[in-house]
Write a protein that holds these residues in place. Structure first.
Motif, PDB file in Angstrom:
ATOM      1  N   LEU A 124       0.648  -0.865  -0.037  1.00  0.00           N
ATOM      2  CA  LEU A 124      -0.101   0.066  -0.158  1.00  0.00           C
ATOM      3  C   LEU A 124       0.896   1.260  -0.069  1.00  0.00           C
ATOM      4  O   LEU A 124       1.574   1.587   0.885  1.00  0.00           O
ATOM      5  CB  LEU A 124      -0.931  -0.094   1.228  1.00  0.00           C
ATOM      6  CG  LEU A 124      -1.838   1.204   1.360  1.00  0.00           C
ATOM      7  CD1 LEU A 124      -2.737   1.201   0.154  1.00  0.00           C
ATOM      8  CD2 LEU A 124      -2.896   1.032   2.607  1.00  0.00           C
ATOM      9  N   VAL A 125       1.006   1.976  -1.131  1.00  0.00           N
ATOM     10  CA  VAL A 125       1.896   2.911  -1.358  1.00  0.00           C
ATOM     11  C   VAL A 125       1.198   4.432  -1.298  1.00  0.00           C
ATOM     12  O   VAL A 125       0.260   4.719  -2.221  1.00  0.00           O
ATOM     13  CB  VAL A 125       2.724   2.972  -2.647  1.00  0.00           C
ATOM     14  CG1 VAL A 125       3.622   4.086  -2.850  1.00  0.00           C
ATOM     15  CG2 VAL A 125       3.558   1.489  -2.785  1.00  0.00           C
ATOM     16  N   GLY A 126       1.409   5.343  -0.320  1.00  0.00           N
ATOM     17  CA  GLY A 126       0.574   6.440   0.146  1.00  0.00           C
ATOM     18  C   GLY A 126       1.380   7.519   0.320  1.00  0.00           C
ATOM     19  O   GLY A 126       3.003   7.531   0.146  1.00  0.00           O
ATOM     20  N   ASN A 127       0.880   8.563   1.115  1.00  0.00           N
ATOM     21  CA  ASN A 127       1.482   9.889   1.409  1.00  0.00           C
ATOM     22  C   ASN A 127       0.994  10.282   2.661  1.00  0.00           C
ATOM     23  O   ASN A 127       0.076   9.498   3.171  1.00  0.00           O
ATOM     24  CB  ASN A 127       1.474  10.760   0.502  1.00  0.00           C
ATOM     25  CG  ASN A 127       2.450  10.709  -0.720  1.00  0.00           C
ATOM     26  OD1 ASN A 127       3.545  10.081  -0.667  1.00  0.00           O
ATOM     27  ND2 ASN A 127       1.813  11.184  -1.850  1.00  0.00           N
ATOM     28  N   ASN A 128       1.499  11.262   3.347  1.00  0.00           N
ATOM     29  CA  ASN A 128       0.921  11.713   4.431  1.00  0.00           C
ATOM     30  C   ASN A 128      -0.452  12.845   4.006  1.00  0.00           C
ATOM     31  O   ASN A 128      -0.502  13.463   5.236  1.00  0.00           O
ATOM     32  CB  ASN A 128       2.007  12.361   5.446  1.00  0.00           C
ATOM     33  CG  ASN A 128       2.470  13.713   4.911  1.00  0.00           C
ATOM     34  OD1 ASN A 128       2.647  13.927   3.554  1.00  0.00           O
ATOM     35  ND2 ASN A 128       2.954  14.460   5.900  1.00  0.00           N
ATOM     36  N   THR A 129      -0.473  12.958   3.118  1.00  0.00           N
ATOM     37  CA  THR A 129      -1.630  13.973   2.495  1.00  0.00           C
ATOM     38  C   THR A 129      -2.790  12.836   1.607  1.00  0.00           C
ATOM     39  O   THR A 129      -2.186  12.041   0.923  1.00  0.00           O
ATOM     40  CB  THR A 129      -1.076  14.866   1.645  1.00  0.00           C
ATOM     41  OG1 THR A 129      -0.375  14.436   0.394  1.00  0.00           O
ATOM     42  CG2 THR A 129      -0.208  15.706   2.312  1.00  0.00           C
ATOM     43  N   PRO A 130      -4.008  13.208   1.943  1.00  0.00           N
ATOM     44  CA  PRO A 130      -5.118  12.416   1.274  1.00  0.00           C
ATOM     45  C   PRO A 130      -5.002  12.766  -0.180  1.00  0.00           C
ATOM     46  O   PRO A 130      -5.787  11.999  -0.885  1.00  0.00           O
ATOM     47  CB  PRO A 130      -6.263  12.827   2.149  1.00  0.00           C
ATOM     48  CG  PRO A 130      -6.085  14.214   2.477  1.00  0.00           C
ATOM     49  CD  PRO A 130      -4.467  14.306   2.813  1.00  0.00           C
ATOM     50  N   VAL A 131      -4.245  13.558  -0.656  1.00  0.00           N
ATOM     51  CA  VAL A 131      -4.437  14.330  -2.219  1.00  0.00           C
ATOM     52  C   VAL A 131      -3.084  14.185  -2.655  1.00  0.00           C
ATOM     53  O   VAL A 131      -2.140  14.327  -2.042  1.00  0.00           O
ATOM     54  CB  VAL A 131      -5.393  15.645  -2.355  1.00  0.00           C
ATOM     55  CG1 VAL A 131      -6.863  15.272  -1.873  1.00  0.00           C
ATOM     56  CG2 VAL A 131      -4.732  16.587  -1.406  1.00  0.00           C
ATOM     57  N   PHE A 132      -2.929  14.903  -4.145  1.00  0.00           N
ATOM     58  CA  PHE A 132      -1.846  14.886  -4.780  1.00  0.00           C
ATOM     59  C   PHE A 132      -1.922  16.034  -5.549  1.00  0.00           C
ATOM     60  O   PHE A 132      -3.026  16.657  -5.679  1.00  0.00           O
ATOM     61  CB  PHE A 132      -1.449  13.619  -5.526  1.00  0.00           C
ATOM     62  CG  PHE A 132      -0.032  13.784  -5.845  1.00  0.00           C
ATOM     63  CD1 PHE A 132       0.790  13.727  -5.046  1.00  0.00           C
ATOM     64  CD2 PHE A 132       0.379  13.479  -7.354  1.00  0.00           C
ATOM     65  CE1 PHE A 132       2.552  13.732  -5.287  1.00  0.00           C
ATOM     66  CE2 PHE A 132       1.814  13.457  -7.829  1.00  0.00           C
ATOM     67  CZ  PHE A 132       2.724  13.515  -6.717  1.00  0.00           C
ATOM     68  N   PHE A 133      -0.731  16.336  -6.447  1.00  0.00           N
ATOM     69  CA  PHE A 133      -0.817  17.782  -6.992  1.00  0.00           C
ATOM     70  C   PHE A 133      -1.600  17.748  -8.244  1.00  0.00           C
ATOM     71  O   PHE A 133      -1.961  18.604  -9.184  1.00  0.00           O
ATOM     72  CB  PHE A 133       0.621  18.028  -7.303  1.00  0.00           C
ATOM     73  CG  PHE A 133       1.501  18.527  -6.139  1.00  0.00           C
ATOM     74  CD1 PHE A 133       1.213  19.714  -5.500  1.00  0.00           C
ATOM     75  CD2 PHE A 133       2.028  17.440  -5.425  1.00  0.00           C
ATOM     76  CE1 PHE A 133       1.926  20.188  -4.305  1.00  0.00           C
ATOM     77  CE2 PHE A 133       2.960  17.873  -4.328  1.00  0.00           C
ATOM     78  CZ  PHE A 133       2.779  19.154  -3.703  1.00  0.00           C
ATOM     79  N   ILE A 134      -1.430  16.545  -8.967  1.00  0.00           N
ATOM     80  CA  ILE A 134      -1.755  16.135 -10.591  1.00  0.00           C
ATOM     81  C   ILE A 134      -2.947  14.796 -10.375  1.00  0.00           C
ATOM     82  O   ILE A 134      -2.892  14.115  -9.492  1.00  0.00           O
ATOM     83  CB  ILE A 134      -0.852  15.719 -11.257  1.00  0.00           C
ATOM     84  CG1 ILE A 134       0.104  14.761 -10.920  1.00  0.00           C
ATOM     85  CG2 ILE A 134       0.046  17.332 -11.510  1.00  0.00           C
ATOM     86  CD1 ILE A 134       1.330  14.247 -11.916  1.00  0.00           C
ATOM     87  N   LYS A 135      -3.524  14.649 -11.479  1.00  0.00           N
ATOM     88  CA  LYS A 135      -4.561  13.589 -11.477  1.00  0.00           C
ATOM     89  C   LYS A 135      -4.293  12.744 -12.660  1.00  0.00           C
ATOM     90  O   LYS A 135      -5.138  11.829 -13.058  1.00  0.00           O
ATOM     91  CB  LYS A 135      -6.187  14.283 -11.787  1.00  0.00           C
ATOM     92  CG  LYS A 135      -6.226  14.959 -12.960  1.00  0.00           C
ATOM     93  CD  LYS A 135      -7.837  15.800 -12.882  1.00  0.00           C
ATOM     94  CE  LYS A 135      -8.019  16.782 -11.804  1.00  0.00           C
ATOM     95  NZ  LYS A 135      -9.237  17.498 -11.931  1.00  0.00           N
TER      96      LYS A 135
END
Length: 485
Positions: A124-135
């Motif tokens: 499970l590869v994620g970040n410490n934010t629920p969103v990202f800069f691009i889609k």
């Protein structure tokens, strides 16, 4: 007790590890000094290519324990029983800087979890934010180029950073996260983790659900101001690594509670915005958090290179009951992550101890390649199907099929009634206290005011105005004040 004997790579004893062989006393070195040549040659090859992104990282082992029944949504075996534990490895990282970068910087943090399940490894590869800069993944190389060191100046350039964001209005939501109070975590232990993407869960009955993962830190969220971070970087560039290592060594084992948001698959098509858009969150009022279990880190790696640098995560490592969604960014990463590891570590990187399954055995027809350690015996065939005892397909799909229709081509994402690049950024801004808003505005203005092109500044200001009129006005005034100084 007798000392162990130092040997060469081939196992021969080393007579002298302090003096090179020479042609007489004080003479030139000899090419026949195999131990010297081997040491220098190995030293030259000790470093592998660093990750293009997420290069600077820390990691630890632990376990995941199921605390709530989620079998109504997924048939994944490691989630099948309350109390069941699965060994895990978690790698934290910064995104933009190199392996030698500092920890306490304003940057998203990687939050990648490897579950060593009995049905194979699930990453499970994620970040410490629920969103990202691009889609859309086609923009990812350009985005990263704009955030990394400039080819000419050799440093991160505000002109590049903000010029890309000026041409990517969908980044406004993530920029608001990044420039806000949670933009610099105080430590890896004091931040949340998110799967960020939308994934699919499938239950035993074949029913499909779309899910988003939320790992909530049980230590409480703590962050640093820009001033605190700058001071900490000057004292200890490895601050987050130091904190994680020492906490676990003291027995202060960090933990996170995993929640998921669950959307029945049938609701996705008519949801008010595209639920597979990585720049948006699902409101909790629509899909409340459902508790799943607890993630605990309790053991440090013995060797950072072998177990953190060589750790390879790929979001296409699924297990039965979990699969992908039509999230474009996830779809791109299904290829890109595994391909990056094949380049950095070789095609047999899955045989390295940190990447190999622990609760089951990998059994397939992969053979040869650099550093192959599992090539089978004379009785094992390297093709399938065969008439011998080789492994065969299970005939059981990991997840439910995704319906597709229409014409091939370079399409924009399907329009939903409330698709918008700015609304959620404004919602996030309006949730902040006056003090949080002030720090957010100051952080944005501090970078945007360094941009040399007026048109790039104006494009970015338009995004903040569109998110919230007050937000845009305050950023505009702060930028103007800094440029007039």
């Amino acid at each position: 007790m007798s000392k162990r004997v130092l040997t060469t790579e081939s196992g021969a004893p080393v007579a002298d590890n302090q003096n090179s062989a020479t042609a007489g006393v004080g003479g030139p070195l000899l090419l026949q000094d195999q131990h010297l040549l081997e040491k220098l040659a190995r030293f030259n090859r000790e470093r592998i290519p660093e990750r293009v992104v997420h290069a600077r990282g820390s990691g630890a082992y632990g376990y995941f324990e199921v605390t709530d029944d989620v079998t109504g949504w997924t048939k994944a075996d490691f989630l099948s029983q309350v109390g069941k534990r699965t060994e895990t490895f978690l790698r934290f990282s910064t995104v933009a800087d190199s392996l030698g970068g500092a920890d306490a910087v304003r940057d998203p943090r990687g939050f990648a979890v490897k579950f060593y399940t009995e049905e194979g490894n699930y990453d499970l590869v994620g970040n410490n934010t629920p969103v990202f800069f691009i889609k859309d993944p086609i923009k990812f190389p350009d985005f990263i180029h704009s955030q990394k060191r400039d080819p000419f100046t050799g440093r991160q350039e505000p002109d590049n950073v903000w010029d890309f964001w000026a041409h990517a209005p969908e980044a406004t939501h993530q920029v608001t996260w990044l420039m806000g109070d949670r933009g610099i975590p105080a430590s890896y232990r004091h931040m949340n983790g998110y799967g960020s993407h939308t994934y699919q869960w499938t239950n035993e009955a074949g029913e499909a659900f779309f899910v988003k993962y939320h790992f909530k830190t049980n230590q409480g969220v703590r962050s640093l101001s820009s001033e605190q971070a700058a001071e900490l970087v000057g004292k200890d560039a490895n601050s987050h690594q130091t904190d994680l290592l020492q906490a676990i060594e003291r027995g202060v084992n960090p933990s996170w509670t995993l929640y998921v948001q669950v959307m029945p698959a049938a609701e996705a098509a008519d949801y008010r915005f595209n639920p597979f858009d990585l720049t948006k969150v699902w409101p909790h009022a629509d899909y409340p958090l459902q508790r799943v279990g607890r993630l605990v880190l309790d053991r440090n790696p013995d060797n950072v290179f072998a177990e953190v640098e060589q750790a390879a995560f790929s979001p296409n490592n699924f297990v039965p009951g979990i699969g992908p969604s039509p999230d474009k960014m996830l779809q791109g990463r299904l290829f890109a992550y595994a391909d990056a590891h094949r380049y950095r570590l070789g095609v047999n990187h899955t045989q390295l101890p940190v990447n190999a399954p622990k609760a089951t055995v990998a059994d397939n027809y992969g053979r040869d390649g650099l550093m192959a350690t599992r090539n089978g015996s004379r009785h094992d065939k390297n093709y399938e199907p065969n008439s011998y005892s080789g492994p065969a397909q299970s005939d059981a799909a990991l997840s439910a099929p995704l319906a597709v229709h229409g014409w091939t081509g370079t399409h924009e994402a399907p329009a939903h009634t409330k698709d918008d690049d700015f609304f959620q950024a404004g919602e996030l801004y309006r949730l902040m206290s006056d003090e949080e808003k002030g720090r957010l505005v100051a952080n944005i203005a501090g970078g945007l005011s360094q941009v040399t092109r007026d048109d790039v500044i104006e494009k970015n200001l338009a995004h903040f105005h569109a998110a919230d009129p007050e937000y845009g006005k305050r950023v505009e005034e702060a930028v103007r004040a800094l440029r007039e100084d």
